[in-house]
Design a protein around this motif. Structure first.
Motif, short mmCIF file in Angstrom:
data_model
loop_
_atom_site.label_atom_id
_atom_site.label_comp_id
_atom_site.label_asym_id
_atom_site.label_seq_id
_atom_site.Cartn_x
_atom_site.Cartn_y
_atom_site.Cartn_z
N PRO A 87 0.84 -1.22 0.00
CA PRO A 87 0.00 0.00 0.00
C PRO A 87 0.86 1.25 0.00
O PRO A 87 1.90 1.33 0.66
N ILE A 88 0.43 2.14 -0.81
CA ILE A 88 1.17 3.40 -0.91
C ILE A 88 0.84 4.24 0.32
O ILE A 88 -0.32 4.51 0.61
N PRO A 89 1.81 4.53 1.12
CA PRO A 89 1.53 5.30 2.34
C PRO A 89 0.99 6.67 1.97
O PRO A 89 1.45 7.33 1.05
N LYS A 90 -0.05 7.01 2.70
CA LYS A 90 -0.65 8.31 2.47
C LYS A 90 0.28 9.40 3.01
O LYS A 90 0.91 9.23 4.05
N PRO A 91 0.37 10.43 2.29
CA PRO A 91 1.25 11.51 2.80
C PRO A 91 0.69 12.07 4.08
O PRO A 91 -0.50 12.28 4.23
N ILE A 92 1.57 12.19 5.02
CA ILE A 92 1.16 12.72 6.33
C ILE A 92 1.00 14.23 6.18
O ILE A 92 1.93 14.92 5.78
N PRO A 93 -0.22 14.70 6.45
CA PRO A 93 -0.40 16.16 6.30
C PRO A 93 0.44 16.91 7.32
O PRO A 93 0.56 16.51 8.47
N LYS A 94 1.01 17.91 6.86
CA LYS A 94 1.81 18.73 7.75
C LYS A 94 0.89 19.51 8.69
O LYS A 94 -0.15 20.00 8.28
N PRO A 95 1.23 19.47 9.95
CA PRO A 95 0.36 20.20 10.89
C PRO A 95 0.37 21.69 10.58
O PRO A 95 1.40 22.30 10.33
N MET A 96 -0.83 22.23 10.54
CA MET A 96 -0.97 23.66 10.29
C MET A 96 -0.58 24.43 11.54
O MET A 96 -0.94 24.04 12.66
N PRO A 97 0.18 25.41 11.37
CA PRO A 97 0.57 26.19 12.56
C PRO A 97 -0.65 26.85 13.15
O PRO A 97 -1.52 27.36 12.47
N LYS A 98 -0.75 26.71 14.47
CA LYS A 98 -1.88 27.31 15.17
C LYS A 98 -1.75 28.83 15.10
O LYS A 98 -0.68 29.39 15.35
N PRO A 99 -2.87 29.43 14.74
CA PRO A 99 -2.79 30.92 14.70
C PRO A 99 -2.62 31.47 16.11
O PRO A 99 -3.34 31.10 17.03
N GLN A 100 -1.65 32.24 16.26
CA GLN A 100 -1.39 32.84 17.56
C GLN A 100 -2.22 34.12 17.68
O GLN A 100 -2.21 34.98 16.79
N PRO A 101 -2.98 34.17 18.74
CA PRO A 101 -3.82 35.38 18.89
C PRO A 101 -2.96 36.62 19.08
O PRO A 101 -1.95 36.61 19.77
#
Length: 245
Positions: free
Chosen positions: A73-87
């Motif tokens: 199985p072709i490993p699914k690309p791990i989505p890069k964590p979106m940087p949390k918006p800093q208030p």
């Protein structure tokens, strides 16, 4: 001139030599024939042919079918964590210190003095005053609450005594020394019995039938007034002892 024919020349022994030669030829021929016949009879038998070897080859096993390997199985690309918006920090409110103004109380009004009115004389005649009404009598005390559970328990004890007194010990059971107790259930309504059945057997059909007969023919006491008109179900043990008369 006459021709002279000369006679052929013959050796003097030709007439005797030819018979001897013919006889010798016959002897030689007979000897050859005899030798051929003797050789044919006494010739060694030809050797037997060599045995044939038959080699049976076992059937070759069918080539194993090798299943192609399952595709990985072709490993699914791990989505890069979106940087949390800093208030964004809220700007601090600027506090302006304002000096409080002095509160000046309003001037109090000057109270006016009002003179009371002069009493008016009563010209109507005086009315007679009625006498006070007597107090109402207290209500009668409420009747005590009826304890149906206690009344039913007492009545069940009376039914049990009546059924046990109506037991007829079967003669066959007495001869076989059968003892025990049978739990009989039935429905009671104003002295009428219905739905008689055995809940727990006493170990013998003779005892069970005798227990149900006792329930059907027992002389029951009068139904208490609070229980009249009610359908009640009772479960009563009927006991069989050899000492009972």
């Amino acid at each position: 001139m006459s021709a002279v024919h000369a006679a052929p020349w013959r050796e003097p022994d030709d007439a005797r030599r030819w018979p001897a030669a013919a006889a010798l030829a016959l002897v030689v021929e007979a000897a050859l024939i005899g030798g051929v016949l003797w050789y044919a009879r006494h010739a060694p038998e030809p050797p037997p042919p060599p045995p044939m070897q038959i080699v049976l080859e076992a059937p070759r096993p069918a080539p194993k079918t090798v299943a192609p390997p399952a595709p990985k199985p072709i490993p699914k690309p791990i989505p890069k964590p979106m940087p949390k918006p800093q208030p964004k920090p809220l700007p601090k409110p600027v506090m302006h210190h304002v000096a409080p103004r002095p509160v000046v109380p309003p001037p109090l009004p000057t109270p006016k003095v009002v003179a009371p009115p002069a009493p008016v004389p009563d010209t109507h005649p005086a009315m007679p005053v009625a006498a006070p009404a007597p107090p109402a009598p207290p209500p009668p005390p409420a009747p005590p609450a009826v304890d149906l559970a206690s009344i039913k328990a007492d009545f069940e004890a009376q039914l049990r005594s009546a059924i046990q007194a109506a037991v007829h010990y079967p003669t066959a059971a007495r001869l076989m020394h059968l003892t025990g107790k049978t739990l009989v259930a039935f429905t009671y309504r104003d002295g009428q019995i219905s739905g008689v059945r055995v809940v727990t057997s006493g170990g013998s059909d003779l005892l069970d039938n005798a227990a149900m007969d006792a329930v059907r023919r027992a002389p029951y006491p009068a139904t208490p007034t609070p229980l009249q008109g009610r359908s009640m179900t009772f479960d009563i043990w009927v006991r069989f002892h050899l000492n009972d008369s």
